[in-house]
Scaffold this motif. Structure first.
Motif, PDB file in Angstrom:
ATOM      1  N   GLY A  89      -0.712 -34.522 -36.783  1.00 18.55           N
ATOM      2  CA  GLY A  89      -0.404 -35.943 -36.849  1.00 18.55           C
ATOM      3  C   GLY A  89      -0.755 -36.607 -38.156  1.00 18.55           C
ATOM      4  O   GLY A  89      -0.625 -37.830 -38.272  1.00 18.55           O
ATOM      5  N   LYS A  90      -1.187 -35.837 -39.177  1.00 18.71           N
ATOM      6  CA  LYS A  90      -1.611 -36.425 -40.442  1.00 18.71           C
ATOM      7  C   LYS A  90      -0.899 -35.746 -41.614  1.00 18.71           C
ATOM      8  O   LYS A  90      -0.480 -34.593 -41.538  1.00 18.71           O
ATOM      9  CB  LYS A  90      -3.131 -36.290 -40.628  1.00 18.71           C
ATOM     10  CG  LYS A  90      -3.961 -37.019 -39.584  1.00 18.71           C
ATOM     11  CD  LYS A  90      -3.825 -38.532 -39.726  1.00 18.71           C
ATOM     12  CE  LYS A  90      -4.709 -39.259 -38.730  1.00 18.71           C
ATOM     13  NZ  LYS A  90      -4.608 -40.723 -38.869  1.00 18.71           N
ATOM     14  N   PHE A 500      -9.592 -36.737 -26.776  1.00 20.72           N
ATOM     15  CA  PHE A 500      -8.366 -37.539 -26.713  1.00 20.72           C
ATOM     16  C   PHE A 500      -8.192 -38.293 -28.015  1.00 20.72           C
ATOM     17  O   PHE A 500      -9.145 -38.848 -28.563  1.00 20.72           O
ATOM     18  CB  PHE A 500      -8.432 -38.527 -25.541  1.00 20.72           C
ATOM     19  CG  PHE A 500      -7.264 -39.487 -25.500  1.00 20.72           C
ATOM     20  CD1 PHE A 500      -6.027 -39.068 -25.022  1.00 20.72           C
ATOM     21  CD2 PHE A 500      -7.399 -40.791 -25.948  1.00 20.72           C
ATOM     22  CE1 PHE A 500      -4.947 -39.940 -24.983  1.00 20.72           C
ATOM     23  CE2 PHE A 500      -6.331 -41.674 -25.919  1.00 20.72           C
ATOM     24  CZ  PHE A 500      -5.105 -41.249 -25.435  1.00 20.72           C
ATOM     25  N   GLN A 501      -6.939 -38.303 -28.519  1.00 17.04           N
ATOM     26  CA  GLN A 501      -6.624 -39.058 -29.732  1.00 17.04           C
ATOM     27  C   GLN A 501      -5.333 -39.833 -29.527  1.00 17.04           C
ATOM     28  O   GLN A 501      -4.330 -39.294 -29.046  1.00 17.04           O
ATOM     29  CB  GLN A 501      -6.449 -38.141 -30.947  1.00 17.04           C
ATOM     30  CG  GLN A 501      -6.082 -38.917 -32.214  1.00 17.04           C
ATOM     31  CD  GLN A 501      -5.338 -38.075 -33.238  1.00 17.04           C
ATOM     32  OE1 GLN A 501      -4.918 -36.963 -32.940  1.00 17.04           O
ATOM     33  NE2 GLN A 501      -5.158 -38.604 -34.422  1.00 17.04           N
ATOM     34  N   ALA A 502      -5.356 -41.103 -29.878  1.00 19.09           N
ATOM     35  CA  ALA A 502      -4.158 -41.947 -29.903  1.00 19.09           C
ATOM     36  C   ALA A 502      -4.075 -42.591 -31.279  1.00 19.09           C
ATOM     37  O   ALA A 502      -5.059 -43.154 -31.770  1.00 19.09           O
ATOM     38  CB  ALA A 502      -4.218 -43.017 -28.817  1.00 19.09           C
ATOM     39  N   ASP A 503      -2.902 -42.487 -31.907  1.00 22.11           N
ATOM     40  CA  ASP A 503      -2.725 -42.968 -33.284  1.00 22.11           C
ATOM     41  C   ASP A 503      -1.448 -43.792 -33.367  1.00 22.11           C
ATOM     42  O   ASP A 503      -0.361 -43.290 -33.075  1.00 22.11           O
ATOM     43  CB  ASP A 503      -2.653 -41.772 -34.237  1.00 22.11           C
ATOM     44  CG  ASP A 503      -2.792 -42.179 -35.692  1.00 22.11           C
ATOM     45  OD1 ASP A 503      -2.812 -43.387 -35.965  1.00 22.11           O
ATOM     46  OD2 ASP A 503      -2.895 -41.285 -36.545  1.00 22.11           O
ATOM     47  N   GLY A 504      -1.592 -45.070 -33.723  1.00 19.92           N
ATOM     48  CA  GLY A 504      -0.438 -45.940 -33.898  1.00 19.92           C
ATOM     49  C   GLY A 504      -0.232 -46.267 -35.360  1.00 19.92           C
ATOM     50  O   GLY A 504      -1.166 -46.696 -36.047  1.00 19.92           O
ATOM     51  N   LEU A 505       0.990 -46.053 -35.873  1.00 15.92           N
ATOM     52  CA  LEU A 505       1.308 -46.262 -37.288  1.00 15.92           C
ATOM     53  C   LEU A 505       2.430 -47.275 -37.441  1.00 15.92           C
ATOM     54  O   LEU A 505       3.418 -47.244 -36.687  1.00 15.92           O
ATOM     55  CB  LEU A 505       1.743 -44.949 -37.948  1.00 15.92           C
ATOM     56  CG  LEU A 505       0.702 -43.844 -38.120  1.00 15.92           C
ATOM     57  CD1 LEU A 505       1.373 -42.578 -38.614  1.00 15.92           C
ATOM     58  CD2 LEU A 505      -0.371 -44.283 -39.102  1.00 15.92           C
ATOM     59  N   ARG A 506       2.271 -48.142 -38.419  1.00 18.59           N
ATOM     60  CA  ARG A 506       3.351 -49.018 -38.845  1.00 18.59           C
ATOM     61  C   ARG A 506       3.499 -48.844 -40.347  1.00 18.59           C
ATOM     62  O   ARG A 506       2.635 -49.240 -41.128  1.00 18.59           O
ATOM     63  CB  ARG A 506       3.034 -50.476 -38.503  1.00 18.59           C
ATOM     64  CG  ARG A 506       4.063 -51.488 -39.006  1.00 18.59           C
ATOM     65  CD  ARG A 506       5.468 -51.195 -38.477  1.00 18.59           C
ATOM     66  NE  ARG A 506       6.431 -52.203 -38.923  1.00 18.59           N
ATOM     67  CZ  ARG A 506       7.747 -52.073 -38.818  1.00 18.59           C
ATOM     68  NH1 ARG A 506       8.265 -50.967 -38.275  1.00 18.59           N
ATOM     69  NH2 ARG A 506       8.561 -53.022 -39.242  1.00 18.59           N
ATOM     70  N   SER A 507       4.608 -48.196 -40.755  1.00 14.78           N
ATOM     71  CA  SER A 507       4.849 -47.882 -42.164  1.00 14.78           C
ATOM     72  C   SER A 507       5.981 -48.739 -42.700  1.00 14.78           C
ATOM     73  O   SER A 507       7.109 -48.670 -42.196  1.00 14.78           O
ATOM     74  CB  SER A 507       5.203 -46.399 -42.329  1.00 14.78           C
ATOM     75  OG  SER A 507       4.158 -45.568 -41.892  1.00 14.78           O
TER      76      SER A 507
END
Length: 693
Positions: A89-90, A500-507
């Protein structure tokens, strides 16, 4: 058939060496009993400290696995493929070993797993790192301050579609507070990739198909020569090193092209690659008044890259298309920071500055093609200055960190000696970051973080030059690309064996490749990057535990984006899983078996095909009191990895079918004589800027 013979031969070799080593062991039965007790090590203890995953390695069943790459491939959220390390995810990953940036992937190959103390994964890097950094991997080694000479040699023999070989030799001499080191490597890599590309569109009101086939052979020979010194006494240390990297490559593509239902035309592409780079780096560090840590890094890098390309159509009356390009670049960079206690926490303030100059001289030598792909000389200069501050503190079970980074960038872009005022610019940006964590107990932690970042495109994406790739296809950069503005909100949690991982992106203004019709006298399709706005969400659940000699680790995840270009939506989610297994057996034997898969889905403008089952495995053993490591590994055992994708942008539908050169076997032999930890404490003054070059 050759692969099967190699596997059989290497298996016999391992058995013979194993028998020889066991015959050299003491006959005392207590020795054998103790060896069998050692293999009952526990799984790595992974904790969440703020937004950082910390895994301790000593005393676990990963300590004797082989190299650092073997350890990383079995840790949560970290994946290794073809010696390249990634974080799920990165993107834009930075890796540090004992505080210094990793310059070469071979550093992880030659670092023994038994010498690793802990691995820290920063999923939300703070202001101390450049805003382009998506995640930071920090490896801390154990203290083995052995006086005298140390030697490490790594040999790798690999067979995929063709043979490849690599050897790395490192020497170090330590006396008193001084360490002098020198190393060198030679890597001869031979790969073959196959594929087809089909473009469908409406051109002049008619359904049109532009297709091509490829069989790419690439033979590259790269080398590395590095030497330097380090001195440490009391609270003061300093050091420097110089590195030289030559490269030579020969690329050959035997394929064909076709338009609509016309017969395919044979096409041959020859590309000669010649490149080299120089890097000089130094550092100084001192702790004074028992609490103030002052650190300075300085870097100078210069690089040269030349390519000669010839595209010929031996069975058609078409003039060969020849071109060449020469790229030169230089970088001066400095980083200075001060770290000290403040308000019962730790405060860091620093500056990071660089000056970059890169030029590309592209020459199209075919008169007809130069009408729509002209020769050009582009020149880019950039001055970057940044100030940053970061404060962190523990409030009992609560961890808090906050930081901010100010950056000034002066970018000057010229084409054929004339400044382009539409592209040249000066920017002032401020990017904050914040992290808050809570520890319920040793097995349960939670963390939330926010980061704002400015991501600059690479210099290869900013080039204005176009490259001829076929009678009807062009590839190029986009000098008008704007910097990406990124907002990232992350949630982490650990409960016993679950993560647990949750990742929200706004690009805003991120980069994606598109293919569209290029304005020319005949049909030409251009593939190049453009700015887009994307919103994305990723969710991952990890479970891992130790079951006697077996340590399984299961990761299940989902990536979903929201993107619309030219009324086309790219919103199909990608589901993925990873099932990693480590087996620690008596007498120093270790086995790994890693299975993974993913569904069809969209990532930016690409729709990747599904690949539900791929498998890698390895078997290894240590000899001579763990100084010698022998490992046999196999990748993509069932040849099931899928690398196909489609793209539908601006009326052009692209169907790409490709077969990568990944299935194969490799033999790794590592010998360490008096292995010792490097005390070099320098880091990169401008890691992100080096990657852009």
């Amino acid at each position: 058939m050759k692969t099967k013979i190699l596997i059989s031969t290497l298996t016999v070799f391992l058995a013979i060496v194993s028998g020889f080593a066991q015959n050299q062991e003491a006959s005392d039965s207590l020795t054998h009993e103790l060896q069998e007790v050692i293999v009952t090590a526990n799984q790595p203890a992974t904790k969440l400290v703020g937004s950082t995953l910390v895994s301790t390695i000593p005393g676990t069943n990963l300590a004797d696995l082989g190299t650092a790459l073997d350890v990383l491939s079995q840790l949560p959220m970290i994946k290794v493929q073809d010696n390249s390390v990634g974080v799920i995810g990165k993107s834009n990953i930075e890796i540090y070993i004992d505080g210094r940036p990793m310059r070469d992937e071979q550093e992880l190959q030659q670092l023994l797993s038994s010498n690793i103390k802990k691995v820290e994964l920063l999923m939300a890097p703070g202001a101390a790192y450049e805003s382009t950094t998506g995640a930071v991997l920090k490896i801390t080694t154990r203290h083995n301050f052995v006086q005298g000479l140390s030697l490490t040699d790594l040999f790798q023999l690999q067979r995929r579609r063709k043979w490849s070989v690599m050897d790395y030799l490192s020497l170090s001499y330590r006396v008193s507070g001084w360490e002098f080191f020198a190393n060198g490597s030679i890597n001869c890599n031979n790969s073959v990739n196959k594929g087809t590309t089909t473009n469908s569109l409406i051109y002049n009101g008619t359904e049109t198909v532009v297709g091509s086939s490829q069989r790419n052979s690439l033979l590259t020979t790269t080398g590395t020569v590095k030497g330097g010194f380090d001195y440490s006494h009391g609270t003061q240390s300093f050091g420097a090193y110089y590195r030289y990297n030559p490269e030579r490559g020969d690329f050959y593509n035997s394929g064909s092209e076709w338009l609509d239902n016309n017969p395919a035309i044979a096409r041959d592409i020859d590309k000669c690659i010649r490149a080299h780079s120089h890097l000089a780096s130094l550092y100084y560090e001192n702790t004074f008044a028992d609490k103030y840590l002052l650190h300075f890094d300085g870097d100078f890098q210069s690089a040269y890259d030349a390519n000669d390309v010839a595209t010929a159509y031996p069975q058609a009356a078409i003039t060969a298309v020849k071109s060449n390009d020469k790229r030169t670049s230089t970088l001066w960079a400095g980083k200075l920071y001060l770290k000290f206690p403040l308000w019962n926490g730790e405060f860091t303030v620093g500056t990071q500055d660089s000056h970059t100059h890169t030029s590309l001289d592209y020459r199209m030598l075919n008169t007809d093609v130069s009408e729509y792909i002209p020769s050009s000389l582009t020149d880019a200069r950039q001055i970057s200055a940044a100030l940053y501050a970061l404060w962190s503190r523990m409030f009992g079970k609560i961890s808090l960190s906050a930081g901010a980074r100010y950056e000034y960038v002066d970018y000057d872009f010229k084409v054929n000696g004339k400044r382009d005022d539409d592209i040249s610019r000066r920017d002032h940006t401020v990017t904050p970051d914040f992290s808050l964590g809570y520890s319920f107990n040793e097995e349960s932690q939670i963390s939330v973080s926010y980061k704002m970042a400015t991501v600059k495109p690479t210099y290869s994406q900013l080039t204005g030059a176009l490259n001829y790739t076929g009678l009807h296809e062009i590839e190029g950069g986009n000098p008008g690309l704007r910097d990406e503005r990124l907002h990232d909100v992350q949630l982490f949690g650990i409960w016993k064996g679950f993560m647990f991982q949750a990742d929200g992106l706004r690009s805003l203004d991120t980069y994606a490749f598109v293919k569209q019709v290029y304005r020319a006298d005949n049909l030409q399709l251009l593939m190049h990057p453009v700015n887009i706005d994307v919103t994305a969400l990723s969710l991952y659940l990890v479970w891992s535990r130790n079951i006697r000699f077996w340590t399984p680790s299961v990761t299940a995840g989902m990536y979903r984006q929201w993107l619309t270009i030219d009324n086309n939506r790219y919103n199909k989610p990608i589901y993925s899983y990873y099932f990693d297994n480590t087996f620690s057996l008596p007498h120093g034997w270790t086995i790994t078996a890693n299975i993974s898969g993913s569904s069809q889905g969209d990532m930016h403008t690409n729709r990747f095909h599904g690949s539900w089952f791929t498998m890698d495995a390895s078997v290894g053993k240590k000899f001579l009191n763990k100084s010698l490591t022998v490992k046999l590994s196999a990748t993509d055992i069932f040849n099931t990895a899928n690398n196909d994708w489609t793209m539908n942008t601006y009326g052009v539908f692209v169907d790409k079918r490709q077969s990568y050169d990944r299935r194969g076997v490799a033999l790794n032999i590592i010998y360490n004589f008096q292995p010792c930890k490097s005390k070099y404490k320098g880091s990169s003054a401008a890691e992100a800027e080096m990657k852009r070059l």
